[in-house]
Design a protein around this motif. Structure first.
Motif, PDB file in Angstrom:
ATOM      1  N   ALA A 139       0.832  -1.211   0.000  1.00 47.66           N
ATOM      2  CA  ALA A 139       0.000   0.000   0.000  1.00 47.66           C
ATOM      3  C   ALA A 139       0.858   1.250   0.000  1.00 47.66           C
ATOM      4  CB  ALA A 139      -0.937  -0.019   1.201  1.00 47.66           C
ATOM      5  N   ASN A 140       1.510   1.483  -1.121  1.00 48.96           N
ATOM      6  CA  ASN A 140       2.346   2.660  -1.299  1.00 48.96           C
ATOM      7  C   ASN A 140       2.361   3.026  -2.775  1.00 48.96           C
ATOM      8  OD1 ASN A 140       3.978   0.071  -1.419  1.00 48.96           O
ATOM      9  ND2 ASN A 140       5.400   1.482  -2.409  1.00 48.96           N
ATOM     10  N   PRO A 141       2.583   4.286  -3.109  1.00 46.69           N
ATOM     11  CA  PRO A 141       2.756   4.614  -4.525  1.00 46.69           C
ATOM     12  C   PRO A 141       3.903   3.804  -5.123  1.00 46.69           C
ATOM     13  CG  PRO A 141       2.457   6.611  -3.231  1.00 46.69           C
ATOM     14  CD  PRO A 141       2.629   5.480  -2.245  1.00 46.69           C
ATOM     15  N   HIS A 142       3.743   3.396  -6.370  1.00 46.10           N
ATOM     16  CA  HIS A 142       4.736   2.541  -7.023  1.00 46.10           C
ATOM     17  C   HIS A 142       6.128   3.164  -6.936  1.00 46.10           C
ATOM     18  CE1 HIS A 142       6.187  -0.533  -9.720  1.00 46.10           C
ATOM     19  NE2 HIS A 142       6.707   0.381 -10.512  1.00 46.10           N
ATOM     20  N   GLY A 143       7.079   2.398  -6.380  1.00 44.26           N
ATOM     21  CA  GLY A 143       8.456   2.851  -6.273  1.00 44.26           C
ATOM     22  C   GLY A 143       8.783   3.611  -5.006  1.00 44.26           C
ATOM     23  N   ALA A 144       7.764   3.910  -4.187  1.00 47.66           N
ATOM     24  CA  ALA A 144       7.989   4.657  -2.939  1.00 47.66           C
ATOM     25  C   ALA A 144       8.081   3.686  -1.767  1.00 47.66           C
ATOM     26  CB  ALA A 144       6.842   5.644  -2.712  1.00 47.66           C
ATOM     27  N   PRO A 145       8.670   4.123  -0.635  1.00 47.14           N
ATOM     28  CA  PRO A 145       8.719   3.256   0.556  1.00 47.14           C
ATOM     29  C   PRO A 145       7.320   2.911   1.048  1.00 47.14           C
ATOM     30  CG  PRO A 145      10.199   5.142   0.779  1.00 47.14           C
ATOM     31  CD  PRO A 145       9.345   5.410  -0.420  1.00 47.14           C
ATOM     32  N   THR A 146       7.198   1.762   1.705  1.00 48.89           N
ATOM     33  CA  THR A 146       5.912   1.333   2.243  1.00 48.89           C
ATOM     34  C   THR A 146       5.756   1.832   3.671  1.00 48.89           C
ATOM     35  OG1 THR A 146       6.031  -0.669   0.900  1.00 48.89           O
ATOM     36  CG2 THR A 146       4.423  -0.659   2.675  1.00 48.89           C
ATOM     37  N   PRO A 147       4.691   2.620   3.961  1.00 52.92           N
ATOM     38  CA  PRO A 147       4.470   3.088   5.332  1.00 52.92           C
ATOM     39  C   PRO A 147       4.257   1.921   6.294  1.00 52.92           C
ATOM     40  CG  PRO A 147       3.126   4.329   3.781  1.00 52.92           C
ATOM     41  CD  PRO A 147       3.693   3.163   3.034  1.00 52.92           C
ATOM     42  N   ARG A 148       4.670   2.094   7.541  1.00 51.77           N
ATOM     43  CA  ARG A 148       4.591   1.009   8.515  1.00 51.77           C
ATOM     44  C   ARG A 148       3.345   1.092   9.387  1.00 51.77           C
ATOM     45  NH1 ARG A 148      10.544   0.476  11.136  1.00 51.77           N
ATOM     46  NH2 ARG A 148       9.488  -1.268  12.153  1.00 51.77           N
ATOM     47  N   ARG A 149       2.654   2.246   9.376  1.00 48.24           N
ATOM     48  CA  ARG A 149       1.481   2.424  10.217  1.00 48.24           C
ATOM     49  C   ARG A 149       0.276   2.786   9.370  1.00 48.24           C
ATOM     50  NH1 ARG A 149       4.170   6.613  14.327  1.00 48.24           N
ATOM     51  NH2 ARG A 149       4.820   7.410  12.296  1.00 48.24           N
ATOM     52  N   ALA A 150      -0.924   2.403   9.858  1.00 50.84           N
ATOM     53  CA  ALA A 150      -2.145   2.578   9.083  1.00 50.84           C
ATOM     54  C   ALA A 150      -2.418   4.037   8.760  1.00 50.84           C
ATOM     55  CB  ALA A 150      -3.331   1.966   9.831  1.00 50.84           C
ATOM     56  N   HIS A 151      -2.217   4.937   9.729  1.00 52.96           N
ATOM     57  CA  HIS A 151      -2.544   6.336   9.444  1.00 52.96           C
ATOM     58  C   HIS A 151      -1.567   6.946   8.442  1.00 52.96           C
ATOM     59  CE1 HIS A 151       0.391   7.166  12.758  1.00 52.96           C
ATOM     60  NE2 HIS A 151       0.641   8.237  12.046  1.00 52.96           N
ATOM     61  N   ASP A 152      -0.331   6.419   8.372  1.00 52.90           N
ATOM     62  CA  ASP A 152       0.613   6.884   7.351  1.00 52.90           C
ATOM     63  C   ASP A 152       0.196   6.376   5.973  1.00 52.90           C
ATOM     64  OD1 ASP A 152       2.193   8.209   9.202  1.00 52.90           O
ATOM     65  OD2 ASP A 152       3.426   6.445   9.596  1.00 52.90           O
TER      66      ASP A 152
END
Length: 206
Positions: A139-152
């Protein structure tokens, strides 16, 4: 946007939403994922739009059990059997070919491979038992880091996503991807499991 807890009520609401053709952010045993039913064409297209993922890149599939995976008509090689025994449920994704004599779902017609995983996450496996297999991608824009928390995740994806299940803070390391479509398995992406661990498991299975 609704934010649900990863509990019985959250499971019920999320399953209902996905079965109606919605897209949800769900926790896994690795990273947060965008999930949709693979037989809901509009929902799957929405996942591509939300993530900005190129259309030619097929989405990986999550299943509740090995039995659900087998119903996809995939070819379980000896190497795949050995890896599944050791790391399913777990952070292992395998790219399978298909058995020509077995039926497969219509949404897999024309495909040469499908990447599948059985996650080690009680909430998610319970959800998959209700919905059937889901296409799930980080659940992150393609190529971007994946957030670790739901609100992020919610802040990252904005108003494009209608339902987020909060499973707490997760890892930012994806599953390891192993291609088992052929006589020799090969690691295509090293993640939570090392290349050495995969090679050792395959060697022991011979």
């Amino acid at each position: 946007m609704r934010v649900m807890r990863a509990d019985a009520e959250g499971l019920r609401a999320t399953a209902e939403w996905l079965l109606q053709g919605g897209v949800a952010v769900v926790p896994t045993d690795t990273v947060y994922g965008l999930a949709a039913r693979p037989d809901q064409v509009d929902a799957e297209r929405a996942v591509y739009r939300m993530k900005g993922r190129p259309e030619g890149m097929h989405l990986p599939v999550l299943a509740a059990s090995v039995a659900q995976v087998r119903r996809l008509g995939v070819a379980f090689t000896p190497g795949a059997e050995a890896l599944a025994r050791r790391w399913w449920p777990g952070p292992l994704t395998m790219a399978f070919g298909f058995e020509p004599e077995l039926d497969r779902p219509s949404w897999l017609e024309g495909r040469a491979e499908v990447a599948v995983r059985v996650p080690d996450h009680d909430f998610l496996r319970g959800l998959l038992e209700h919905t059937g297999v889901l296409v799930v991608t980080s659940a992150n824009p393609h190529g971007a880091p994946t957030p670790r928390r739901a609100h992020d995740v919610a802040a990252c994806l904005g108003s494009t996503v209608a339902l987020v299940v909060d499973g707490g803070e997760l890892h930012d390391v994806p599953s390891t991807l192993v291609n088992v479509n052929g006589p020799e398995a090969s690691v295509e992406r090293e993640g939570a499991l090392s290349r050495t661990a995969i090679a050792d498991a395959l060697r022991e299975a011979r």
